[in-house]
Write a protein that holds these residues in place. Sequence first.
Motif, short mmCIF file in Angstrom:
data_model
loop_
_atom_site.label_atom_id
_atom_site.label_comp_id
_atom_site.label_asym_id
_atom_site.label_seq_id
_atom_site.Cartn_x
_atom_site.Cartn_y
_atom_site.Cartn_z
N ILE A 171 -21.96 -7.97 86.96
CA ILE A 171 -20.83 -8.49 86.19
C ILE A 171 -21.25 -8.53 84.73
N LYS A 172 -20.59 -7.73 83.91
CA LYS A 172 -21.04 -7.59 82.52
C LYS A 172 -19.87 -7.28 81.60
N GLN A 173 -20.12 -7.38 80.33
CA GLN A 173 -19.16 -6.99 79.31
C GLN A 173 -19.33 -5.50 79.00
N VAL A 174 -18.23 -4.76 79.03
CA VAL A 174 -18.23 -3.34 78.71
C VAL A 174 -17.04 -3.07 77.78
N PRO A 175 -17.05 -1.96 77.07
CA PRO A 175 -15.91 -1.66 76.19
C PRO A 175 -14.62 -1.44 76.97
N ILE A 176 -13.53 -1.92 76.44
CA ILE A 176 -12.22 -1.63 77.01
C ILE A 176 -11.96 -0.14 76.87
N PRO A 177 -11.57 0.55 77.94
CA PRO A 177 -11.36 2.01 77.83
C PRO A 177 -10.15 2.33 76.95
N GLN A 178 -10.25 3.43 76.25
CA GLN A 178 -9.15 3.88 75.40
C GLN A 178 -8.38 4.98 76.12
N PRO A 179 -7.07 4.89 76.15
CA PRO A 179 -6.28 5.89 76.90
C PRO A 179 -6.35 7.28 76.28
N GLY A 180 -6.56 8.28 77.14
CA GLY A 180 -6.46 9.65 76.71
C GLY A 180 -5.01 10.04 76.49
N PRO A 181 -4.75 11.29 76.11
CA PRO A 181 -3.38 11.70 75.77
C PRO A 181 -2.34 11.41 76.84
N ASN A 182 -2.71 11.55 78.14
CA ASN A 182 -1.74 11.37 79.22
C ASN A 182 -2.04 10.14 80.08
N GLU A 183 -2.70 9.17 79.49
CA GLU A 183 -3.10 7.99 80.24
C GLU A 183 -2.37 6.73 79.77
N VAL A 184 -2.41 5.73 80.66
CA VAL A 184 -1.82 4.42 80.39
C VAL A 184 -2.92 3.38 80.57
N LEU A 185 -3.01 2.45 79.64
CA LEU A 185 -3.97 1.36 79.74
C LEU A 185 -3.26 0.14 80.34
N VAL A 186 -3.90 -0.43 81.36
CA VAL A 186 -3.31 -1.54 82.11
C VAL A 186 -4.22 -2.75 82.01
N LYS A 187 -3.63 -3.91 81.77
CA LYS A 187 -4.35 -5.18 81.84
C LYS A 187 -4.15 -5.74 83.24
N LEU A 188 -5.25 -5.85 83.98
CA LEU A 188 -5.17 -6.20 85.40
C LEU A 188 -4.74 -7.64 85.64
N ILE A 189 -3.90 -7.81 86.65
CA ILE A 189 -3.56 -9.11 87.19
C ILE A 189 -4.30 -9.33 88.51
N ALA A 190 -4.38 -8.26 89.30
CA ALA A 190 -4.98 -8.36 90.63
C ALA A 190 -5.61 -7.04 91.02
N CYS A 191 -6.62 -7.11 91.89
CA CYS A 191 -7.17 -5.90 92.51
C CYS A 191 -7.70 -6.25 93.89
N GLY A 192 -7.20 -5.55 94.90
CA GLY A 192 -7.71 -5.75 96.25
C GLY A 192 -9.10 -5.17 96.40
N ILE A 193 -9.86 -5.73 97.35
CA ILE A 193 -11.19 -5.23 97.67
C ILE A 193 -11.09 -4.50 99.00
N CYS A 194 -11.33 -3.20 98.97
CA CYS A 194 -11.11 -2.32 100.12
C CYS A 194 -12.44 -1.96 100.77
N HIS A 195 -12.41 -1.61 102.06
CA HIS A 195 -13.63 -1.20 102.75
C HIS A 195 -14.23 0.05 102.11
N THR A 196 -13.39 0.87 101.48
CA THR A 196 -13.89 2.05 100.78
C THR A 196 -14.81 1.64 99.63
N ASP A 197 -14.53 0.51 99.00
CA ASP A 197 -15.41 0.03 97.93
C ASP A 197 -16.81 -0.27 98.47
N LEU A 198 -16.86 -0.82 99.69
CA LEU A 198 -18.15 -1.10 100.30
C LEU A 198 -18.91 0.20 100.57
N HIS A 199 -18.23 1.20 101.11
CA HIS A 199 -18.88 2.50 101.35
C HIS A 199 -19.42 3.08 100.04
#
Length: 351
Positions: free
Chosen positions: A20-48
Amino acid sequence: MVNNMMKAAVLNEFGTLLEIKQVPIPQPGPNEVLVKLIACGICHTDLHAARGDWRIKPVLPLILGHEGIGRIVEFGQNVSFEKYNLKLDELIGIQFLQGTCLECEFCLNGRETLCNSKVTTGQTKNGAFAEYALINADFVIKLPDGLDPLNAAPLYCGGVSMYKALKVSQAGPNDWISIVGVGGSLGIRYAKIMGFRVIGIVAEKDQAAVDLAREMGADEVYDGPSDQHSNFIKEKTNGGVQAALVTIPLVSAYEQALQSLKQGGRLVMIGIPIDNLAISIGVCIARQIEIVGTLVGTRTDLKETLDIAQKYDIKCKVQTCQLEQVNDILNDMRNYRLTGRMVIDFTGNSK
């Protein structure tokens, strides 16, 4: 932004704790959208991914997480309202599949999950275990009105994965199907809406999992010895299920699921074991058994998943946690100590 740093859970080395650390906020590329997270599920794929279980491993360091929901805070220079119908502050998801070539035979015929150029969140691109994340504007799927972000986050992977699996099962109304693993509890709810009769297969003597499966609408639930679930199914269905959907990464579960199929039945592979499955080719030919793999879903599948959730008021059984607890959750997941879905709540972490 005044503060250009964010909090994130970073995987630096396979098999170790996320940092758990501080990292730079990513900057959107030409076709990207920057999102401020409200929630994120933890999936079994994350464990793999964190353990480096699979042959093709992500490049580290990496931010995991692919069941995110948040608000749009910035657009890339090519993302216009006229082209994408997106506005600042809209609620959108950060799902697993967030980019393909859009030009190959698979992309053009509705099978974009097979594209060889696919970009996957938390695998080939930094994900949503962070206060901010990026998504390709072509793959933005809005959260329908009335769905709560904390409750709906698992729909962006767990929900669409099960819905797509039910579609490829080719089962029909009133057919018996089985869903193996409590991780498929969302699938039980969707299966009932689609008109199937459902047997939930959960861990031995796991009363919480039994209760969850019944709460989601299972017609029958099995929590006996894992090497006997096919016998239970054959007895309850007078011969076997039309489709067996396996959500857990255990070869033994797949072996039992194969045995539980009726003639002409279909095995749907969702959970990804490390080991290989041995099958009898002769038996599959004689009984005309079909085996199919499925990987999450397309943008169309995801939209359908969310629309059904809105129409039928589908609610995931979730527990919330803070980003700092993600390692404890992954450890509980590793030891099968969780029932229901875990969701990181960023509303207390937001700056």
